[in-house]
Write a protein that holds these residues in place. Structure first.
Motif, PDB file in Angstrom:
ATOM      1  N   THR A   1      23.732  -7.444  35.227  1.00 51.29           N
ATOM      2  CA  THR A   1      22.356  -7.857  35.521  1.00 51.29           C
ATOM      3  C   THR A   1      21.339  -6.754  35.242  1.00 51.29           C
ATOM      4  OG1 THR A   1      22.720  -7.234  37.836  1.00 51.29           O
ATOM      5  CG2 THR A   1      23.019  -9.549  37.269  1.00 51.29           C
ATOM      6  N   ARG A   2      21.816  -5.555  34.963  1.00 49.01           N
ATOM      7  CA  ARG A   2      20.918  -4.435  34.692  1.00 49.01           C
ATOM      8  C   ARG A   2      20.451  -4.387  33.232  1.00 49.01           C
ATOM      9  NH1 ARG A   2      24.775   0.242  37.038  1.00 49.01           N
ATOM     10  NH2 ARG A   2      26.173  -0.785  35.535  1.00 49.01           N
ATOM     11  N   THR A   3      21.038  -5.227  32.386  1.00 48.23           N
ATOM     12  CA  THR A   3      20.764  -5.166  30.942  1.00 48.23           C
ATOM     13  C   THR A   3      19.278  -5.272  30.639  1.00 48.23           C
ATOM     14  OG1 THR A   3      22.878  -6.307  30.626  1.00 48.23           O
ATOM     15  CG2 THR A   3      21.446  -6.084  28.698  1.00 48.23           C
ATOM     16  N   GLY A   4      18.596  -6.179  31.318  1.00 48.87           N
ATOM     17  CA  GLY A   4      17.192  -6.444  31.021  1.00 48.87           C
ATOM     18  C   GLY A   4      16.257  -5.289  31.291  1.00 48.87           C
TER      19      GLY A   4
ATOM     20  N   ARG B   1      12.437  -3.865  36.203  1.00 55.40           N
ATOM     21  CA  ARG B   1      11.274  -3.028  35.932  1.00 55.40           C
ATOM     22  C   ARG B   1      10.129  -3.361  36.888  1.00 55.40           C
ATOM     23  NH1 ARG B   1      10.940   0.289  31.661  1.00 55.40           N
ATOM     24  NH2 ARG B   1      12.569   0.192  30.069  1.00 55.40           N
ATOM     25  N   LEU B   2       9.273  -2.383  37.099  1.00 50.82           N
ATOM     26  CA  LEU B   2       8.155  -2.539  38.029  1.00 50.82           C
ATOM     27  C   LEU B   2       7.223  -3.666  37.603  1.00 50.82           C
ATOM     28  CD1 LEU B   2       6.993  -1.198  40.602  1.00 50.82           C
ATOM     29  CD2 LEU B   2       5.587   0.231  39.107  1.00 50.82           C
ATOM     30  N   ALA B   3       7.105  -3.909  36.288  1.00 49.23           N
ATOM     31  CA  ALA B   3       6.210  -4.950  35.779  1.00 49.23           C
ATOM     32  C   ALA B   3       6.771  -6.360  35.948  1.00 49.23           C
ATOM     33  CB  ALA B   3       5.908  -4.702  34.306  1.00 49.23           C
ATOM     34  N   TYR B   4       8.038  -6.464  36.319  1.00 46.46           N
ATOM     35  CA  TYR B   4       8.690  -7.770  36.422  1.00 46.46           C
ATOM     36  C   TYR B   4       7.972  -8.648  37.446  1.00 46.46           C
ATOM     37  CZ  TYR B   4      12.661 -11.026  36.993  1.00 46.46           C
ATOM     38  OH  TYR B   4      13.483 -12.133  37.053  1.00 46.46           O
TER      39      TYR B   4
ATOM     40  N   ILE C   1       3.872   1.660  29.778  1.00 42.44           N
ATOM     41  CA  ILE C   1       3.155   0.622  29.031  1.00 42.44           C
ATOM     42  C   ILE C   1       3.367  -0.756  29.657  1.00 42.44           C
ATOM     43  CG2 ILE C   1       3.111   1.868  26.838  1.00 42.44           C
ATOM     44  CD1 ILE C   1       5.476   0.082  25.911  1.00 42.44           C
ATOM     45  N   GLY C   2       4.083  -0.790  30.778  1.00 46.00           N
ATOM     46  CA  GLY C   2       4.317  -2.066  31.457  1.00 46.00           C
ATOM     47  C   GLY C   2       5.394  -2.912  30.822  1.00 46.00           C
ATOM     48  N   MET C   3       6.424  -2.278  30.257  1.00 55.77           N
ATOM     49  CA  MET C   3       7.549  -3.063  29.731  1.00 55.77           C
ATOM     50  C   MET C   3       8.150  -3.928  30.822  1.00 55.77           C
ATOM     51  SD  MET C   3       9.528  -0.571  26.992  1.00 55.77           S
ATOM     52  CE  MET C   3      11.043  -1.533  27.110  1.00 55.77           C
ATOM     53  N   ASP C   4       8.626  -5.112  30.420  1.00 54.54           N
ATOM     54  CA  ASP C   4       9.118  -6.099  31.369  1.00 54.54           C
ATOM     55  C   ASP C   4      10.647  -6.119  31.398  1.00 54.54           C
ATOM     56  OD1 ASP C   4       9.030  -8.117  33.234  1.00 54.54           O
ATOM     57  OD2 ASP C   4       8.064  -9.593  31.931  1.00 54.54           O
ATOM     58  N   TYR C   5      11.173  -6.625  32.481  1.00 56.64           N
ATOM     59  CA  TYR C   5      12.611  -6.923  32.575  1.00 56.64           C
ATOM     60  C   TYR C   5      12.876  -8.181  31.757  1.00 56.64           C
ATOM     61  CZ  TYR C   5      17.000  -8.546  34.686  1.00 56.64           C
ATOM     62  OH  TYR C   5      18.274  -8.995  34.889  1.00 56.64           O
ATOM     63  N   ILE C   6      13.874  -8.123  30.863  1.00 56.72           N
ATOM     64  CA  ILE C   6      14.176  -9.252  29.992  1.00 56.72           C
ATOM     65  C   ILE C   6      15.347 -10.026  30.571  1.00 56.72           C
ATOM     66  CG2 ILE C   6      14.656  -9.981  27.629  1.00 56.72           C
ATOM     67  CD1 ILE C   6      12.040  -8.379  28.033  1.00 56.72           C
ATOM     68  N   GLU C   7      15.093 -11.266  30.950  1.00 51.67           N
ATOM     69  CA  GLU C   7      16.121 -12.085  31.576  1.00 51.67           C
ATOM     70  C   GLU C   7      17.088 -12.658  30.539  1.00 51.67           C
ATOM     71  OE1 GLU C   7      13.508 -14.853  33.587  1.00 51.67           O
ATOM     72  OE2 GLU C   7      13.866 -13.847  35.502  1.00 51.67           O
TER      73      GLU C   7
END
Length: 513
Positions: A377-380, A329-332, A361-367
């Protein structure tokens, strides 16, 4: 000019958006219920990732029925209603068309696997014979052959033919072979079917992959122009959007729009997805321009877009994505200030902005999440939409949601941001509102670069209006001389005095001159 000129598109990963029946999976009824929210943000187009029935080895991109909505999402009538209610709001609907392959579970493929010849024997590409070929997947079928894939093992390539068949490989059929023409005609039937249900555009997955061995692209160009000619006769306002990554090639091949993507040329990755020492499907080696370290090179992107704008003017559009279901995600690893710089850029570039659900809303990539339906690796980047702070962030009442949501206290939600004037959500709403009412920011408006570096400064102009944009994603400070401005519309860590623009770190300004 078509309806893409002032479009702002919202991409929805349907299984993660909103669950209305408590099974833990998002559905079409959920999208229908959230149309008012989507419209309130300013989006006038929605694009859903595949909704066809599937085996879900690749999250819906492995289709088993091209003519049915997957049961977990609803019915064909739900889709018809979604299109109808979107149209009542002045919104368009993009259907994700998987044109190049199916699932191994598709009835066509099961028939094609048989040793006896039948209608579907050549619906897929089979390399004869099993022990004489290294091409394709061996040992799966009754027939003595290996099937060629387009992506995962579970996605056998449909047979549209080879541009230059090798005489030594008689299984490579020419594009004018009756069985290859039958495959193309079936694709046209699929397009007509979903058009009749209300579809306004088709985003074609792996659009350049259909005809094999097409070294100069001429066969794919002829193929897609034939499809477009059919569509224009039958439903002239229905558009074609490519997943190609090379707008000059895709638009020349008959598409109305193509994206810059993480695959292919580095124009997009150089902006947002490059990181020193990384070389994965998620991040690429190098330095992102949008990074506080300030070591990126914006010309990697500008050189490409200026070339593509010149080549495609009056023919088609370029899509600019905040992200998608395949990349972080862009917010990552970005602060809200950094994120706003990137969003200001995307919404003021010449072309069509695409926002991946949750990026508003700026959701983050979840590691650290396990693979789900082939995500790896796309799950997050595919976790459920965060609506509020109730169970599963308001996505579902299920105890077993499709994926977990962000468990951190800092997890953004629509509810927390809707009344916060400084939130990412309200910033995006304001950007979209300004974008859609100002012809100088429409896809076809003129684009002129004034400064290429840190900061990047450019203008957009149309119908007697000019908007100046300056963005400094680095941590350094700069002073730049700019033309006289009449109004500052948006700014962050920047101010203008007597034609001198002073920019602190992570700053931008959008103004009219």
């Amino acid at each position: 000019m078509n309806w893409l000129n002032d479009a702002v598109v919202y991409e929805i990963y349907p299984q993660s958006f909103y669950d209305t029946n408590g099974d833990g999976i998002g559905d079409l009824r959920g999208i229908i219920e959230k149309l008012d929210y989507i419209q309130s943000c300013g989006f006038n187009v929605i694009w859903m990732n595949p909704i066809n029935e599937s085996t879900y080895y690749d999250a819906g991109y492995d289709v088993v029925d091209f003519y049915s909505v997957a049961k977990r999402y609803g019915t064909n009538e739900d889709y018809r209603e979604l299109c109808k209610k979107a149209h009542e709001r002045g919104m368009k609907v993009i259907f994700d068309l998987v044109a190049g392959h199916t699932s191994v579970g598709h009835p066509w493929f099961k028939e094609s696997c048989k040793a006896e010849k039948n209608e579907y024997t050549n619906r897929y590409i089979w390399a004869d014979h099993t022990f004489e070929n290294t091409e394709g997947i061996a040992g799966y079928a009754e027939r003595d052959a290996n099937y060629v894939t387009n992506f995962f093992w579970c996605q056998p390539a449909l047979n549209y033919g080879y541009a230059h068949p090798d005489p030594a490989k008689p299984w490579q059929l020419p594009v004018d072979h009756p069985d290859c023409i039958a495959t193309k005609n079936e694709l046209i039937k699929i397009i007509d079917f979903w058009t009749d249900l209300g579809t306004d555009a088709f985003r074609v997955d792996m659009a350049a992959s259909l005809i094999k061995g097409d070294t100069d692209g001429s066969f794919m160009k002829a193929f897609w122009h034939e499809i477009r000619e059919h569509m224009e006769k039958r439903a002239p306002d229905t558009l074609l959007i490519a997943e190609w990554g090379f707008p000059d090639k895709a638009i020349d091949s008959g598409f109305h729009l193509d994206f810059y993507l993480h695959s292919g040329q580095p124009a997009y990755t150089s902006l947002f997805r490059a990181e020193p020492g990384r070389n994965t499907t998620m991040l690429f080696p190098g330095h992102s321009y949008f990074n506080l370290e300030g070591k990126g090179n914006v010309n990697t992107y500008l050189d490409v877009i200026e070339k593509d704008l010149k080549a495609n003017r009056g023919k088609g559009y370029i899509g600019h994505i905040t992200g998608n279901h395949d990349i972080p995600r862009l917010a990552y690893r970005r602060t809200p200030e950094e994120l706003k710089c990137a969003l200001a850029f995307i919404f003021t570039m010449p072309g069509v902005p695409f926002v991946y659900y949750g990026d508003e809303i700026g959701m983050d990539y979840i590691e650290g999440l396990k693979s789900k339906e082939g995500s790896y690796t796309r799950t997050g980047s595919r976790t459920p939409m965060q609506w509020d702070d109730t169970k599963n962030h308001g996505f579902s009442e299920s105890d077993t949601p499709y994926l977990p949501t962000d468990s951190r206290d800092t997890a953004p939600t629509v509810e927390k941001q809707k009344d916060d004037a400084d939130s990412i959500l309200n910033f995006v709403k304001s950007l979209i509102s300004y974008h859609r009412k100002n012809p100088a920011l429409f896809a076809e408006a003129d684009f002129r670069v004034l400064v290429a570096g840190y900061p990047v400064v450019y203008t957009r102009s149309a119908e007697g209006k000019t908007v100046l944009v300056a963005i400094n994603p680095s941590s350094r400070s700069f002073e730049v001389e700019i033309p006289s401005i009449t109004e500052t519309v948006f700014s962050q860590n920047a101010n203008v005095k007597q034609n001198i623009l002073k920019m602190e770190g992570a700053s931008f300004i959008i103004c009219e001159i």
